[in-house]
Design a protein around this motif. Structure first.
Motif, PDB file in Angstrom:
ATOM      1  N   GLY A  61      11.506   2.497 -44.880  1.00 46.18           N
ATOM      2  CA  GLY A  61      11.497   3.687 -44.038  1.00 46.18           C
ATOM      3  C   GLY A  61      12.840   4.178 -43.546  1.00 46.18           C
ATOM      4  N   ASP A 113       8.646   9.615 -50.155  1.00 41.54           N
ATOM      5  CA  ASP A 113       8.548   8.173 -49.932  1.00 41.54           C
ATOM      6  C   ASP A 113       7.246   7.622 -50.523  1.00 41.54           C
ATOM      7  OD1 ASP A 113       6.448   8.582 -48.069  1.00 41.54           O
ATOM      8  OD2 ASP A 113       7.688   8.123 -46.326  1.00 41.54           O
ATOM      9  N   VAL A 123      15.276   7.653 -49.396  1.00 41.00           N
ATOM     10  CA  VAL A 123      14.472   6.827 -48.504  1.00 41.00           C
ATOM     11  C   VAL A 123      14.295   5.468 -49.165  1.00 41.00           C
ATOM     12  CG1 VAL A 123      12.268   6.639 -47.273  1.00 41.00           C
ATOM     13  CG2 VAL A 123      13.210   8.886 -47.772  1.00 41.00           C
ATOM     14  N   ASP A 124      14.462   4.388 -48.375  1.00 42.70           N
ATOM     15  CA  ASP A 124      14.235   3.071 -48.955  1.00 42.70           C
ATOM     16  C   ASP A 124      12.796   2.616 -48.698  1.00 42.70           C
ATOM     17  OD1 ASP A 124      14.114   1.940 -46.368  1.00 42.70           O
ATOM     18  OD2 ASP A 124      16.171   1.190 -46.443  1.00 42.70           O
ATOM     19  N   LYS A 141      13.244  14.121 -51.034  1.00 42.51           N
ATOM     20  CA  LYS A 141      12.825  12.828 -51.561  1.00 42.51           C
ATOM     21  C   LYS A 141      11.440  12.517 -51.013  1.00 42.51           C
ATOM     22  CE  LYS A 141      13.307   8.805 -53.513  1.00 42.51           C
ATOM     23  NZ  LYS A 141      13.188   8.658 -54.937  1.00 42.51           N
ATOM     24  N   TYR A 152      10.977  14.122 -47.386  1.00 44.82           N
ATOM     25  CA  TYR A 152      12.162  14.241 -46.542  1.00 44.82           C
ATOM     26  C   TYR A 152      13.066  15.295 -47.159  1.00 44.82           C
ATOM     27  CZ  TYR A 152      10.399   9.977 -44.519  1.00 44.82           C
ATOM     28  OH  TYR A 152       9.595   9.058 -43.908  1.00 44.82           O
ATOM     29  N   LYS A 155      11.023  16.354 -42.104  1.00 42.46           N
ATOM     30  CA  LYS A 155       9.986  15.528 -42.714  1.00 42.46           C
ATOM     31  C   LYS A 155       8.701  16.335 -42.824  1.00 42.46           C
ATOM     32  CE  LYS A 155       7.408  11.222 -42.040  1.00 42.46           C
ATOM     33  NZ  LYS A 155       7.206  10.071 -41.133  1.00 42.46           N
ATOM     34  N   VAL A 168      16.159   6.277 -43.798  1.00 44.10           N
ATOM     35  CA  VAL A 168      16.504   7.523 -44.479  1.00 44.10           C
ATOM     36  C   VAL A 168      18.028   7.580 -44.589  1.00 44.10           C
ATOM     37  CG1 VAL A 168      16.371  10.037 -44.395  1.00 44.10           C
ATOM     38  CG2 VAL A 168      14.467   8.661 -43.533  1.00 44.10           C
TER      39      VAL A 168
END
Length: 134
Positions: free
Chosen positions: A115, A54, A111-112, A52, A60, A71, A117
């Motif tokens: 930050g 960010d 990931v929102d 994913k 990530y 990361k 995870v």
């Protein structure tokens, strides 16, 4: 576009080049599994299953075979790979700081916007939240 190339142990970027497409390995080495952190070409993975990106462009990765979350951070024209959680010899469910989290074959990652995870921890049958400390 980025791809977790599971059985080649690499993270790839697929980008348009004129009317064609080009595939670039940004981290890992085809056919060589391992656990190394570091510059993209020196880093090693073991059966990455998901990734994913960010809002800052960090990637990530659910590193299934290493039971870790990794990361990738862009550094100029290269990428730096670091381990956020996992790679522990004690593979059991725990709720602790990200560096001590014991994952077992993570199969998904999200990931929102602030930050955190989220990990689909396949082997522990859990969804885990990693809150990264500054």
């Amino acid at each position: 576009m980025y791809v977790a190339d599971t059985l080649n142990y690499t993270i790839r970027q697929i980008a348009p080049l004129g009317t064609d497409w080009v595939v670039i390995t940004i981290a890992g080495a085809a056919g060589i599994p391992g656990t190394n952190d570091g510059p993209g070409a020196m880093a090693r993975f073991d059966k990455c299953t998901a990734l994913k990106v960010d809002g800052l462009g960090n990637i990530y990765v659910a590193d299934f075979g290493n039971s870790a979350i990794r990361k990738l951070t862009a550094t100029g024209t290269n990428w730096w790979v670091s381990t956020l959680a996992g790679l522990s010899a004690n593979l059991c469910a725990s709720n602790s700081s990200a560096s001590a989290t014991d994952l077992l074959n993570p199969s998904g990652v999200a990931v929102d916007g602030i930050g955190n995870v989220y990990v689909a921890d396949f082997g522990n049958n859990e969804i885990r939240k990693l809150t990264l400390m500054a």
